[in-house]
Scaffold this active site. Sequence first.
Site, PDB file in Angstrom:
ATOM      1  N   VAL A  92       0.842  -1.205   0.000  1.00 25.90           N
ATOM      2  CA  VAL A  92       0.000   0.000   0.000  1.00 25.90           C
ATOM      3  C   VAL A  92       0.876   1.254   0.000  1.00 25.90           C
ATOM      4  O   VAL A  92       0.659   2.186  -0.791  1.00 25.90           O
ATOM      5  CB  VAL A  92      -0.952   0.018   1.218  1.00 25.90           C
ATOM      6  CG1 VAL A  92      -1.775   1.302   1.244  1.00 25.90           C
ATOM      7  CG2 VAL A  92      -1.878  -1.193   1.200  1.00 25.90           C
ATOM      8  N   ARG A 130      -3.902  -8.677   6.084  1.00 26.10           N
ATOM      9  CA  ARG A 130      -4.656  -9.930   6.240  1.00 26.10           C
ATOM     10  C   ARG A 130      -4.206 -11.020   5.281  1.00 26.10           C
ATOM     11  O   ARG A 130      -3.800 -10.747   4.175  1.00 26.10           O
ATOM     12  CB  ARG A 130      -6.141  -9.669   5.952  1.00 26.10           C
ATOM     13  CG  ARG A 130      -6.861  -9.044   7.069  1.00 26.10           C
ATOM     14  CD  ARG A 130      -8.330  -9.149   6.861  1.00 26.10           C
ATOM     15  NE  ARG A 130      -8.838  -8.311   5.781  1.00 26.10           N
ATOM     16  CZ  ARG A 130     -10.078  -8.382   5.327  1.00 26.10           C
ATOM     17  NH1 ARG A 130     -10.909  -9.264   5.821  1.00 26.10           N
ATOM     18  NH2 ARG A 130     -10.480  -7.569   4.380  1.00 26.10           N
ATOM     19  N   ARG A 178      -9.896  -8.398   9.891  1.00 30.70           N
ATOM     20  CA  ARG A 178      -9.032  -7.250  10.192  1.00 30.70           C
ATOM     21  C   ARG A 178      -8.723  -7.201  11.682  1.00 30.70           C
ATOM     22  O   ARG A 178      -7.656  -6.775  12.096  1.00 30.70           O
ATOM     23  CB  ARG A 178      -9.718  -5.950   9.755  1.00 30.70           C
ATOM     24  CG  ARG A 178      -9.867  -5.824   8.253  1.00 30.70           C
ATOM     25  CD  ARG A 178     -10.581  -4.552   7.857  1.00 30.70           C
ATOM     26  NE  ARG A 178     -10.725  -4.429   6.412  1.00 30.70           N
ATOM     27  CZ  ARG A 178     -11.767  -4.893   5.725  1.00 30.70           C
ATOM     28  NH1 ARG A 178     -12.766  -5.489   6.338  1.00 30.70           N
ATOM     29  NH2 ARG A 178     -11.811  -4.751   4.414  1.00 30.70           N
ATOM     30  N   ASN A 213      -0.549  -5.117  15.298  1.00 29.98           N
ATOM     31  CA  ASN A 213      -0.438  -3.805  14.660  1.00 29.98           C
ATOM     32  C   ASN A 213      -0.440  -2.654  15.677  1.00 29.98           C
ATOM     33  O   ASN A 213       0.181  -1.616  15.436  1.00 29.98           O
ATOM     34  CB  ASN A 213      -1.532  -3.634  13.603  1.00 29.98           C
ATOM     35  CG  ASN A 213      -1.169  -4.373  12.321  1.00 29.98           C
ATOM     36  OD1 ASN A 213      -0.040  -4.842  12.172  1.00 29.98           O
ATOM     37  ND2 ASN A 213      -2.111  -4.491  11.401  1.00 29.98           N
ATOM     38  N   VAL A 218      -3.669   4.143   7.994  1.00 29.35           N
ATOM     39  CA  VAL A 218      -4.219   3.158   7.046  1.00 29.35           C
ATOM     40  C   VAL A 218      -4.185   1.741   7.641  1.00 29.35           C
ATOM     41  O   VAL A 218      -4.977   0.879   7.287  1.00 29.35           O
ATOM     42  CB  VAL A 218      -3.430   3.192   5.707  1.00 29.35           C
ATOM     43  CG1 VAL A 218      -4.039   2.254   4.675  1.00 29.35           C
ATOM     44  CG2 VAL A 218      -3.373   4.613   5.149  1.00 29.35           C
ATOM     45  N   ASN A 262      -4.698  -1.586   9.615  1.00 29.80           N
ATOM     46  CA  ASN A 262      -5.909  -2.196  10.191  1.00 29.80           C
ATOM     47  C   ASN A 262      -5.668  -2.786  11.577  1.00 29.80           C
ATOM     48  O   ASN A 262      -4.534  -3.134  11.885  1.00 29.80           O
ATOM     49  CB  ASN A 262      -6.389  -3.325   9.262  1.00 29.80           C
ATOM     50  CG  ASN A 262      -7.282  -2.797   8.154  1.00 29.80           C
ATOM     51  OD1 ASN A 262      -8.178  -1.996   8.405  1.00 29.80           O
ATOM     52  ND2 ASN A 262      -7.057  -3.262   6.941  1.00 29.80           N
ATOM     53  N   HIS A 291     -14.615   0.267   9.173  1.00 24.96           N
ATOM     54  CA  HIS A 291     -14.056  -0.400   7.996  1.00 24.96           C
ATOM     55  C   HIS A 291     -14.094  -1.898   8.269  1.00 24.96           C
ATOM     56  O   HIS A 291     -13.232  -2.440   8.929  1.00 24.96           O
ATOM     57  CB  HIS A 291     -12.622   0.073   7.766  1.00 24.96           C
ATOM     58  CG  HIS A 291     -12.002  -0.517   6.549  1.00 24.96           C
ATOM     59  ND1 HIS A 291     -12.596  -0.467   5.312  1.00 24.96           N
ATOM     60  CD2 HIS A 291     -10.834  -1.184   6.369  1.00 24.96           C
ATOM     61  CE1 HIS A 291     -11.802  -1.062   4.426  1.00 24.96           C
ATOM     62  NE2 HIS A 291     -10.744  -1.510   5.050  1.00 24.96           N
TER      63      HIS A 291
HETATM   64  P1  A3D Z   1       2.743  -4.974   3.565  1.00 28.08           P
HETATM   65  O1  A3D Z   1       2.949  -5.065   2.096  1.00 28.08           O
HETATM   66  O2  A3D Z   1       3.090  -6.156   4.401  1.00 28.08           O
HETATM   67  O3  A3D Z   1       3.549  -3.694   4.089  1.00 28.08           O
HETATM   68  C1  A3D Z   1       3.672  -3.361   5.427  1.00 28.08           C
HETATM   69  C2  A3D Z   1       5.049  -2.775   5.622  1.00 28.08           C
HETATM   70  O4  A3D Z   1       5.145  -2.257   6.962  1.00 28.08           O
HETATM   71  C3  A3D Z   1       6.195  -3.789   5.454  1.00 28.08           C
HETATM   72  O5  A3D Z   1       7.091  -3.359   4.450  1.00 28.08           O
HETATM   73  C4  A3D Z   1       6.852  -3.821   6.824  1.00 28.08           C
HETATM   74  O6  A3D Z   1       8.253  -4.034   6.781  1.00 28.08           O
HETATM   75  C5  A3D Z   1       6.499  -2.431   7.344  1.00 28.08           C
HETATM   76  N1  A3D Z   1       6.637  -2.266   8.791  1.00 28.08           N
HETATM   77  C6  A3D Z   1       6.310  -3.151   9.769  1.00 28.08           C
HETATM   78  N2  A3D Z   1       6.607  -2.622  10.973  1.00 28.08           N
HETATM   79  C7  A3D Z   1       7.107  -1.378  10.755  1.00 28.08           C
HETATM   80  C8  A3D Z   1       7.573  -0.338  11.590  1.00 28.08           C
HETATM   81  N3  A3D Z   1       7.577  -0.467  12.917  1.00 28.08           N
HETATM   82  N4  A3D Z   1       8.027   0.802  11.023  1.00 28.08           N
HETATM   83  C9  A3D Z   1       8.036   0.938   9.667  1.00 28.08           C
HETATM   84  N5  A3D Z   1       7.593  -0.007   8.826  1.00 28.08           N
HETATM   85  C10 A3D Z   1       7.147  -1.150   9.367  1.00 28.08           C
HETATM   86  O7  A3D Z   1       1.208  -4.631   3.898  1.00 28.08           O
HETATM   87  P2  A3D Z   1       0.235  -3.706   3.031  1.00 28.08           P
HETATM   88  O8  A3D Z   1       0.991  -2.542   2.524  1.00 28.08           O
HETATM   89  O9  A3D Z   1      -0.550  -4.548   2.114  1.00 28.08           O
HETATM   90  O10 A3D Z   1      -0.781  -3.235   4.194  1.00 28.08           O
HETATM   91  C11 A3D Z   1      -0.325  -2.381   5.225  1.00 28.08           C
HETATM   92  C12 A3D Z   1      -1.420  -2.159   6.256  1.00 28.08           C
HETATM   93  O11 A3D Z   1      -2.492  -1.437   5.658  1.00 28.08           O
HETATM   94  C13 A3D Z   1      -2.051  -3.463   6.795  1.00 28.08           C
HETATM   95  O12 A3D Z   1      -2.332  -3.334   8.180  1.00 28.08           O
HETATM   96  C14 A3D Z   1      -3.344  -3.587   6.014  1.00 28.08           C
HETATM   97  O13 A3D Z   1      -4.319  -4.343   6.690  1.00 28.08           O
HETATM   98  C15 A3D Z   1      -3.729  -2.107   5.919  1.00 28.08           C
HETATM   99  N6  A3D Z   1      -4.664  -1.798   4.859  1.00 28.08           N
HETATM  100  C16 A3D Z   1      -5.720  -0.993   5.188  1.00 28.08           C
HETATM  101  C17 A3D Z   1      -6.654  -0.646   4.233  1.00 28.08           C
HETATM  102  C18 A3D Z   1      -7.808   0.228   4.594  1.00 28.08           C
HETATM  103  O14 A3D Z   1      -8.627   0.546   3.764  1.00 28.08           O
HETATM  104  C19 A3D Z   1      -7.939   0.714   5.949  1.00 28.08           C
HETATM  105  C20 A3D Z   1      -6.525  -1.122   2.924  1.00 28.08           C
HETATM  106  C21 A3D Z   1      -5.424  -1.929   2.600  1.00 28.08           C
HETATM  107  C22 A3D Z   1      -4.489  -2.254   3.595  1.00 28.08           C
END
Ligand code: A3D
Length: 304
Positions: free
Chosen positions: A13, A82, A88, A95, A118, A120, A175
């Site tokens: 994201v 997830r 979530r 988280n 952002v 979850n 959400h």
């Molecule tokens: P992902 O591709 O795993 O990326 C998460 C990143 O966070 C990884 O690169 C990790 O290394 C990094 N990270 C972990 N801990 C730390 C820290 N302490 N400091 C800095 N970086 C760190 O996941 P993603 O990008 O697909 O999703 C990220 C989050 O967004 C998740 O919790 C999802 O559930 C959430 N999300 C929310 C929505 C909403 O609409 C609310 C939509 C999509 C994803």
Amino acid sequence: MLPTVTIVGAGQVGATAAHLLLLKGLANVVLIDVVEGLAAGKSLDLLQAAAIENLGVAVTGSTDYAAMAGSRLVVITAGLARKPGMSRDDLLAANANIVGPIADHVARFAPQAVVIVVTNPLDVMTRLVLQRTGFPRERVLGMAGTLDTGRLRAFVAQRLAVSPASVQAMVLGSHGDLMVCVKDSIRVDGTAVSQRLPAPDVDQLITRTRDGGAEIVSLLKSSSAYYAPAGGIVQMVTAILRDTHEIMPACVCLEGEYGLREVCLGVPVELSARGVARVVEQPLSPQEREALHRAAEQVRTQLK
Ligand code: A3D
């Protein structure tokens, strides 16, 4: 000079949002991630992608939270996403342990920034960041409503074979399973959707929107959605950086609006340079109001 937007969490994201921001020439971007080399590597790749588009933007990547100093906006996308079969809420404890300390870093290094959460479960994480930063509620928002509304607009447009630009909608609440789709808000070229589609069809599109994240997780298996979430982030960032005063759904701490207090939930807000200029009280049916209150109860339980 372009403002700086920091994105903490250079995963799917975060990096996709960075790419979109840069392609739109909206901001210089700082990426921060705990994984050594990840933010630095992706920022180099992004810098080169921007050069191909002839965009003179700055992109840097770091593991050091101090790199966010001077940022106008900080977007928090760090944390676990997830996997199939997970809700979530299963992400809550892990988280919270990631997002809490990040909020402390934001308060220290970017004390004037507007924060968009952002990670979850979104509504709980937004509240956590509000508490840990001590920022006013105007400057701590959660992104989910722009995504959920985008999903609903996509499904309605696809079903009616019209442009998504013709479809307006507003998805509020939590959400997740307790999202509240305001049926009266769904309009196609200004006409109520009920005049274009039978009620069971509208209900089916609303259900698909509610389950939209899970549908994508079950197909991707090893990650959750990221293109549309990044679009939802950039929609909010654009309104704030350009001071547009547009109204869109965002998760914000309520202070009496909709009869709710001290809980963060998705509601329509007017976005301006300072973040939330105003919470908009949209007329709701008794069922929608009750659903919003049920969502608030669930978020309160999770907070405990
Ligand atoms: P992902 O591709 O795993 O990326 C998460 C990143 O966070 C990884 O690169 C990790 O290394 C990094 N990270 C972990 N801990 C730390 C820290 N302490 N400091 C800095 N970086 C760190 O996941 P993603 O990008 O697909 O999703 C990220 C989050 O967004 C998740 O919790 C999802 O559930 C959430 N999300 C929310 C929505 C909403 O609409 C609310 C939509 C999509 C994803």
